[in-house]
Write an enzyme that holds these catalytic residues in place. Structure first.
Site, PDB file in Angstrom:
ATOM      1  N   ASP A  16       0.867  -1.165   0.000  1.00  0.00           N
ATOM      2  CA  ASP A  16       0.000   0.000   0.000  1.00  0.00           C
ATOM      3  C   ASP A  16       0.916   1.230   0.000  1.00  0.00           C
ATOM      4  OD1 ASP A  16      -2.392   1.625   0.506  1.00  0.00           O
ATOM      5  OD2 ASP A  16      -1.549   1.841   2.517  1.00  0.00           O
ATOM      6  N   ASP A  18      -0.142   5.174   0.952  1.00  0.00           N
ATOM      7  CA  ASP A  18      -0.377   6.130   2.039  1.00  0.00           C
ATOM      8  C   ASP A  18      -0.406   5.419   3.386  1.00  0.00           C
ATOM      9  OD1 ASP A  18      -0.941   8.798   0.677  1.00  0.00           O
ATOM     10  OD2 ASP A  18      -2.317   7.486  -0.390  1.00  0.00           O
ATOM     11  N   THR A 109      -2.367   0.975  -4.487  1.00  0.00           N
ATOM     12  CA  THR A 109      -2.913   2.108  -3.757  1.00  0.00           C
ATOM     13  C   THR A 109      -4.338   2.429  -4.159  1.00  0.00           C
ATOM     14  OG1 THR A 109      -2.613   4.482  -3.308  1.00  0.00           O
ATOM     15  CG2 THR A 109      -1.838   3.677  -5.444  1.00  0.00           C
ATOM     16  N   LYS A 141     -10.493  -1.348  -2.158  1.00  0.00           N
ATOM     17  CA  LYS A 141     -10.302  -2.046  -0.892  1.00  0.00           C
ATOM     18  C   LYS A 141     -11.510  -1.762   0.017  1.00  0.00           C
ATOM     19  CE  LYS A 141      -5.305  -1.211  -1.219  1.00  0.00           C
ATOM     20  NZ  LYS A 141      -4.144  -0.505  -0.638  1.00  0.00           N
ATOM     21  N   ASP A 166      -1.455  -0.568   6.237  1.00  0.00           N
ATOM     22  CA  ASP A 166      -1.633   0.143   7.506  1.00  0.00           C
ATOM     23  C   ASP A 166      -3.088   0.286   7.893  1.00  0.00           C
ATOM     24  OD1 ASP A 166      -2.294   3.512   7.064  1.00  0.00           O
ATOM     25  OD2 ASP A 166      -2.039   2.166   5.359  1.00  0.00           O
TER      26      ASP A 166
END
Length: 221
Positions: A16, A18, A109, A141, A166
Site C-alpha cells: 500500500d 499512504d 494504492t 479495498k 496500515d
C-alpha cells in the site's frame, strides 16, 4: 525494540502507499476537513473513515443528496495533487525498496495514478515497474481485486506475496486475496490489535534473496 519478522519466504512484496510507504495524513486531512465542513459532516467522526479507500467510495458512502461522487472525487484529487505539503517518507522506506529485486514488488494504492506519483515524488519513493491504482479496479479495498491484479502482473499468485498495509480496509483486502499481511504502524496513534506481524518502519530492515528468487525479510547488521 526487537521486531518479529515473518519466517516465510515470498515471491513478491505488495505495498500500500499512504501510511505504509509514505505519510500524507497532514495533507489528506486538511483537504478532507474542508470538504466535510462544506457538506455538513461531523469532521471528528468522518476523518477516521477516509484512510485506505478510494475517494469515490468515501464520497458515495455519505449518501449526500445531489452530490455526484465521481465529480467530487475528481475535485478532491486535484486539490490533493496541488497540496503535498508535509508528505514525507515512512522512515527507511526508500532505502528498503532499493534493496528489493525491481521485478518482485509493486505498489497497490487506492489513490489515482496522478496523485500517487505526485506523493511518491514528494516523499522520495521510486516508481516500481508495477503499480495498481484506483483506476485499475472497479471495486476498491477491502475488495481484494487490487492485490490479485498486482500479483497477476508480477506473474505470481497472491498466496506467494507479502502485503504491507496500515489501514483496516487494506488489511482485509490482503487477507481476502490470500496473501500474508505485515501491518505497518508508522502513522498509527494507538496500538494495533492484530494477529499479523507488525513493523513500526523500515529502518534496520533488509531482505535476503535466495537462488530461486524467493525473498525473506531480515534485520540489517
Amino acid at each position: 525494540m526487537s521486531v518479529e519478522l515473518p519466517s516465510a519466504s515470498y515471491r513478491a512484496f505488495l505495498f500500500d502507499m499512504d501510511g505504509t510507504l509514505l505519510n500524507s495524513i497532514a495533507a489528506t486531512e486538511r483537504i478532507w476537513t474542508r470538504w466535510a465542513l462544506r457538506n455538513g459532516l461531523d469532521v471528528a467522526k468522518f476523518l477516521p473513515t477516509i484512510h485506505g479507500v478510494r475517494a469515490v467510495d468515501t464520497v458515495a458512502r455519505q449518501r449526500l443528496p445531489g452530490v455526484d461522487a465521481q465529480a467530487e472525487a475528481e475535485q478532491l484529487t486535484r486539490e490533493e495533487i496541488e497540496d503535498v505539503d508535509g508528505v514525507v517518507e515512512v522512515p527507511g522506506a526508500p532505502a528498503f525498496l532499493k534493496r528489493l529485486p525491481p521485478t518482485q514488488w509493486a505498489i497497490v494504492t487506492s489513490a489515482p495514478m496522478a496523485l500517487a506519483l505526485r506523493r511518491m515524488e514528494a516523499a522520495g519513493i521510486a516508481r516500481p515497474d508495477v503499480m495498481v491504482t484506483a483506476e485499475d479496479v472497479s471495486a476498491g479495498k477491502p475488495n481484494p481485486s487490487c492485490y490479485l491484479l498486482a500479483a497477476q502482473r508480477l506473474q505470481v499468485t497472491a498466496q506467494q506475496c507479502l502485503v504491507f498495509e496500515d489501514a483496516e480496509a487494506g488489511i482485509k483486502a490482503g487477507e481476502a486475496a490470500g496473501a500474508d499481511v505485515m501491518v505497518v504502524t508508522a502513522t498509527h496513534t494507538h496500538p494495533v490489535v492484530t494477529l499479523h506481524s507488525q513493523l513500526a518502519d523500515y529502518q534496520g530492515i533488509g531482505v535476503e534473496v535466495d537462488e530461486d528468487g524467493s525473498m525473506r525479510l531480515s534485520t540489517l547488521r
